[in-house]
Design a protein around this motif. Sequence first.
Motif, PDB file in Angstrom:
ATOM      1  N   ALA A  14      15.060  -5.505   2.639  1.00 22.35           N
ATOM      2  CA  ALA A  14      14.553  -4.488   3.114  1.00 22.35           C
ATOM      3  C   ALA A  14      14.827  -3.235   2.278  1.00 22.35           C
ATOM      4  CB  ALA A  14      14.949  -4.381   4.601  1.00 22.35           C
ATOM      5  N   ILE A  15      15.741  -2.959   1.847  1.00 16.55           N
ATOM      6  CA  ILE A  15      16.245  -1.841   1.264  1.00 16.55           C
ATOM      7  C   ILE A  15      15.731  -1.867  -0.038  1.00 16.55           C
ATOM      8  CG2 ILE A  15      18.246  -0.801   0.261  1.00 16.55           C
ATOM      9  CD1 ILE A  15      19.837  -1.530   2.401  1.00 16.55           C
ATOM     10  N   LEU A  16      15.476  -2.933  -0.915  1.00 11.99           N
ATOM     11  CA  LEU A  16      15.189  -3.334  -2.103  1.00 11.99           C
ATOM     12  C   LEU A  16      13.728  -2.737  -2.187  1.00 11.99           C
ATOM     13  CD1 LEU A  16      15.509  -3.992  -5.215  1.00 11.99           C
ATOM     14  CD2 LEU A  16      14.978  -6.328  -4.417  1.00 11.99           C
ATOM     15  N   PHE A  17      12.915  -3.113  -1.217  1.00 13.66           N
ATOM     16  CA  PHE A  17      11.428  -3.179  -1.194  1.00 13.66           C
ATOM     17  C   PHE A  17      11.092  -2.147  -0.128  1.00 13.66           C
ATOM     18  CE2 PHE A  17      12.070  -7.382  -2.841  1.00 13.66           C
ATOM     19  CZ  PHE A  17      11.435  -7.110  -4.173  1.00 13.66           C
ATOM     20  N   SER A  18      11.716  -1.065   0.288  1.00 11.97           N
ATOM     21  CA  SER A  18      11.476   0.037   1.317  1.00 11.97           C
ATOM     22  C   SER A  18      10.689   0.974   0.824  1.00 11.97           C
ATOM     23  CB  SER A  18      12.903   0.344   1.797  1.00 11.97           C
ATOM     24  OG  SER A  18      13.419   1.237   0.946  1.00 11.97           O
ATOM     25  N   GLN A  19      10.547   1.355  -0.480  1.00 10.90           N
ATOM     26  CA  GLN A  19       9.591   2.231  -0.957  1.00 10.90           C
ATOM     27  C   GLN A  19       8.217   1.867  -0.975  1.00 10.90           C
ATOM     28  OE1 GLN A  19      10.692   5.431  -1.668  1.00 10.90           O
ATOM     29  NE2 GLN A  19      12.868   4.630  -0.751  1.00 10.90           N
ATOM     30  N   ASP A  20       7.310   2.664  -0.873  1.00 14.21           N
ATOM     31  CA  ASP A  20       5.933   2.130  -0.840  1.00 14.21           C
ATOM     32  C   ASP A  20       5.425   1.997  -2.513  1.00 14.21           C
ATOM     33  OD1 ASP A  20       3.318   1.777   0.098  1.00 14.21           O
ATOM     34  OD2 ASP A  20       2.778   3.856  -0.399  1.00 14.21           O
ATOM     35  N   LEU A  21       5.985   2.473  -3.272  1.00 16.60           N
ATOM     36  CA  LEU A  21       5.537   2.504  -4.736  1.00 16.60           C
ATOM     37  C   LEU A  21       6.777   1.895  -5.440  1.00 16.60           C
ATOM     38  CD1 LEU A  21       3.566   3.554  -6.796  1.00 16.60           C
ATOM     39  CD2 LEU A  21       5.178   5.343  -7.193  1.00 16.60           C
ATOM     40  N   ILE A  22       6.555   0.798  -6.001  1.00 14.92           N
ATOM     41  CA  ILE A  22       7.189  -0.231  -6.953  1.00 14.92           C
ATOM     42  C   ILE A  22       6.800  -0.352  -8.386  1.00 14.92           C
ATOM     43  CG2 ILE A  22       8.194  -2.558  -7.246  1.00 14.92           C
ATOM     44  CD1 ILE A  22       7.679  -2.972  -4.391  1.00 14.92           C
ATOM     45  N   SER A  23       7.687  -0.023  -9.350  1.00 14.09           N
ATOM     46  CA  SER A  23       7.448  -0.224 -10.697  1.00 14.09           C
ATOM     47  C   SER A  23       7.166  -1.561 -11.190  1.00 14.09           C
ATOM     48  CB  SER A  23       8.284   0.572 -11.587  1.00 14.09           C
ATOM     49  OG  SER A  23       8.167   2.098 -11.335  1.00 14.09           O
TER      50      SER A  23
END
Length: 84
Positions: A14-23
């Motif tokens: 949940a923390i790793l993918f909590s941002q809307d934008l993933i490089s």
Amino acid sequence: MYTPSSGGTTDYGAILFSQDLISTSFCATIGGEKALELRSSVIESWEVYSSISYISFGEYLQSSNTITKRSWDIQVVMGTTFTF
């Protein structure tokens, strides 16, 4: 991957993918080499080699399920070696 050995769950995913934008990035390479046979008293061995690589970068927007800002590059390497 996100489950501890003692069982249960963690908030790591949940923390790793909590941002809307993933490089994102992707790289694929294929290459080879060939030893050539020579009948020469001067050169002991001769090899040729080459490779081609495809590299791409982008940004994955989770809210719209799209990849944006794509950039890519193709790299070609060719060479030869001699042993005297």
